[in-house]
Design an enzyme around this catalytic site. Structure first.
Site, PDB file in Angstrom:
ATOM      1  N   TRP A 102       0.821  -1.218   0.000  1.00  0.00           N
ATOM      2  CA  TRP A 102       0.000   0.000   0.000  1.00  0.00           C
ATOM      3  C   TRP A 102       0.848   1.259   0.000  1.00  0.00           C
ATOM      4  O   TRP A 102       0.567   2.213  -0.725  1.00  0.00           O
ATOM      5  CB  TRP A 102      -0.990   0.001   1.167  1.00  0.00           C
ATOM      6  N   ASP A 173      -1.292   6.380   6.701  1.00  0.00           N
ATOM      7  CA  ASP A 173      -2.395   5.532   6.234  1.00  0.00           C
ATOM      8  C   ASP A 173      -2.633   4.489   7.310  1.00  0.00           C
ATOM      9  O   ASP A 173      -1.827   3.583   7.510  1.00  0.00           O
ATOM     10  CB  ASP A 173      -2.006   4.871   4.899  1.00  0.00           C
ATOM     11  N   LYS A 197     -12.136  -1.711   6.699  1.00  0.00           N
ATOM     12  CA  LYS A 197     -11.329  -2.709   7.408  1.00  0.00           C
ATOM     13  C   LYS A 197     -11.777  -2.787   8.865  1.00  0.00           C
ATOM     14  O   LYS A 197     -12.150  -3.841   9.349  1.00  0.00           O
ATOM     15  CB  LYS A 197      -9.840  -2.365   7.332  1.00  0.00           C
TER      16      LYS A 197
HETATM   17  C1  LIG Z   1      -7.444  -1.357   1.837  1.00  0.00           C
HETATM   18  C2  LIG Z   1      -6.331  -0.411   1.939  1.00  0.00           C
HETATM   19  C3  LIG Z   1      -6.142   0.614   1.010  1.00  0.00           C
HETATM   20  C4  LIG Z   1      -7.052   0.821  -0.180  1.00  0.00           C
HETATM   21  O1  LIG Z   1      -8.287   1.267   0.217  1.00  0.00           O
HETATM   22  P1  LIG Z   1      -9.412   1.674  -0.848  1.00  0.00           P
HETATM   23  O2  LIG Z   1     -10.585   1.934   0.013  1.00  0.00           O
HETATM   24  O3  LIG Z   1      -9.590   0.524  -1.784  1.00  0.00           O
HETATM   25  O4  LIG Z   1      -8.962   2.889  -1.556  1.00  0.00           O
HETATM   26  C5  LIG Z   1      -5.082   1.473   1.191  1.00  0.00           C
HETATM   27  N1  LIG Z   1      -4.249   1.344   2.232  1.00  0.00           N
HETATM   28  C6  LIG Z   1      -4.389   0.360   3.139  1.00  0.00           C
HETATM   29  C7  LIG Z   1      -3.441   0.264   4.288  1.00  0.00           C
HETATM   30  C8  LIG Z   1      -5.438  -0.544   3.025  1.00  0.00           C
HETATM   31  O5  LIG Z   1      -5.593  -1.518   3.935  1.00  0.00           O
END
Ligand SMILES: *Cc1c(COP(=O)(O)O)cnc(C)c1O
Length: 361
Positions: A102, A173, A197
């Site tokens: 990511w 993030d 998540k």
């Molecule tokens: C799932 C995830 C993403 C992507 O998220 P989207 O909602 O598909 O844009 C980005 N970073 C992390 C750490 C994730 O777990």
């Protein structure tokens, strides 16, 4: 009948209590005669829902008063562009620590908006650890330092936050570990995450941003994605994802009933210890991530004999253990054990792991 345990990485399992409450309130929210999906986002009912959700999140994470909580859309991937558009200002670079799939994607997207600097890590895997902080090569004048606190696909988690040069905000993030443990929000400039998540349904993106970072957006930043505009309008510059905010609010209330983030962290540690302990005790299964950086939320593991993968997954499904297949880029298996996964779910998985080894080992 009991529901199966769902180990999906995302969209992921939600607390059953929350799903039941949403079911009860589906046709008529609190005597309003409306489903939450049918309400005006500016009406008094939804205003109450959004205000409460924000207040509960602020309390859970102890968000200081000089931070805005924004309810946005576009997911974490859109934030990879929205963040440089908002935070670069006059600066020409930002530092990225790449510890997994990511953050590699975030680094790549930033190249559209500046010349991002790879301060640590690598643009391709395998990702098995967070590089030691003394090896970080920070640039002279970055707009921010970007990290992904938990790499959902690779299973690599920061256990402590790096130091930055004075005045350089950390942008994190936290899509897959937000609300899994207490954090000190004041050490970050900006925290963001997709809801699907550990918070609620897909479609809602959470941003927590310090007030002094609201003034540097590029004139080309779309208004709906300009933090200052979103903040000035209480996340209602455009229609927010109302149902997602409602479900997230129910999850925040559920977290408070569990005792808040310190209690949920203890619960998450117990689950992770049980699962990693079982995997470590066996020669039939392997894990790859270095122990100090193992994620508490996403546990990738492998069968030594990968020809058994399909049999393993079919048997797991039969046993009420869903969505254990690893991400295609990593392979093997992955058990995501977010806040909503009860200890009983991990106990059931451990039981299945042992049983499967006994039969096939
Ligand atoms: C799932 C995830 C993403 C992507 O998220 P989207 O909602 O598909 O844009 C980005 N970073 C992390 C750490 C994730 O777990």
């Amino acid at each position: 009948m009991a529901r199966p345990f769902n180990f999906s990485a995302g969209p992921a399992a939600l607390p059953e209590e929350v799903l039941r409450q949403a079911t009860d309130e589906m046709l008529d929210w609190h005597g309003s005669g409306m489903s939450v999906m049918e309400m005006s986002h500016r009406g008094k009912e939804f205003t109450q829902i959004a205000t409460q959700a924000e207040a509960d999140l602020r309390e859970l994470l102890a968000v200081p008063a000089n931070y805005q909580i924004l309810f946005m859309q576009g997911g974490a991937i859109a934030q990879n562009a929205i963040i440089p558009l908002n935070l670069l200002g006059e600066k020409k670079t930002a530092d990225y620590v790449v510890t997994g799939t990511w953050s590699a994607k975030s680094f790549k997207e930033a190249k559209k908006y500046c010349a991002p600097h790879l301060a640590a890590g690598a643009t391709s895997g395998p990702y098995l650890a967070v590089p030691p902080e003394p090896t970080f090569q920070l640039s002279a004048d970055p707009a921010y330092l970007f990290i992904c606190t938990n790499e959902t696909i690779d299973g690599v988690e920061f256990q402590q936050l790096p130091e930055t040069k004075a005045g350089v905000p950390i942008v994190a993030d936290m899509s897959s570990n937000i609300l899994s443990r207490p954090i000190d929000v004041s050490r970050y400039g900006l925290i963001f995450g997709g809801a699907q998540k550990n918070i609620g349904p897909a479609g809602l993106t959470l941003v927590i941003v310090r007030d002094d970072l609201l003034d540097r957006a590029s004139p080309l930043c779309p208004s709906a994605f300009e933090f200052k505009t979103v903040a000035a309008n209480g996340s209602m510059y455009n229609t927010p994802p109302t149902y997602g905010i409602y479900i997230a609010g129910l999850v925040f209330q559920w977290l408070k009933r569990q005792g808040g983030l310190a209690a949920i962290e203890a619960h998450n540690i117990a689950k992770a210890e049980l699962l990693y302990g079982c995997l470590d005790a066996s020669d039939f299964y392997t894990t790859r991530v270095e122990k100090p950086f193992r994620s508490r939320m996403n546990v990738p593991f492998f069968l030594k004999d990968e020809s058994l993968n399909e049999v393993f997954l079919a048997g797991a499904k039969e046993a009420g253990l869903l969505q254990l297949k690893g991400h295609k880029s990593v392979g093997g298996m992955r058990a995501s054990v977010y806040n909503a996964m009860p200890l009983a779910g991990v106990q059931a998985l451990v039981g299945y792991l042992k049983e499967f080894e006994r039969k096939h080992g």
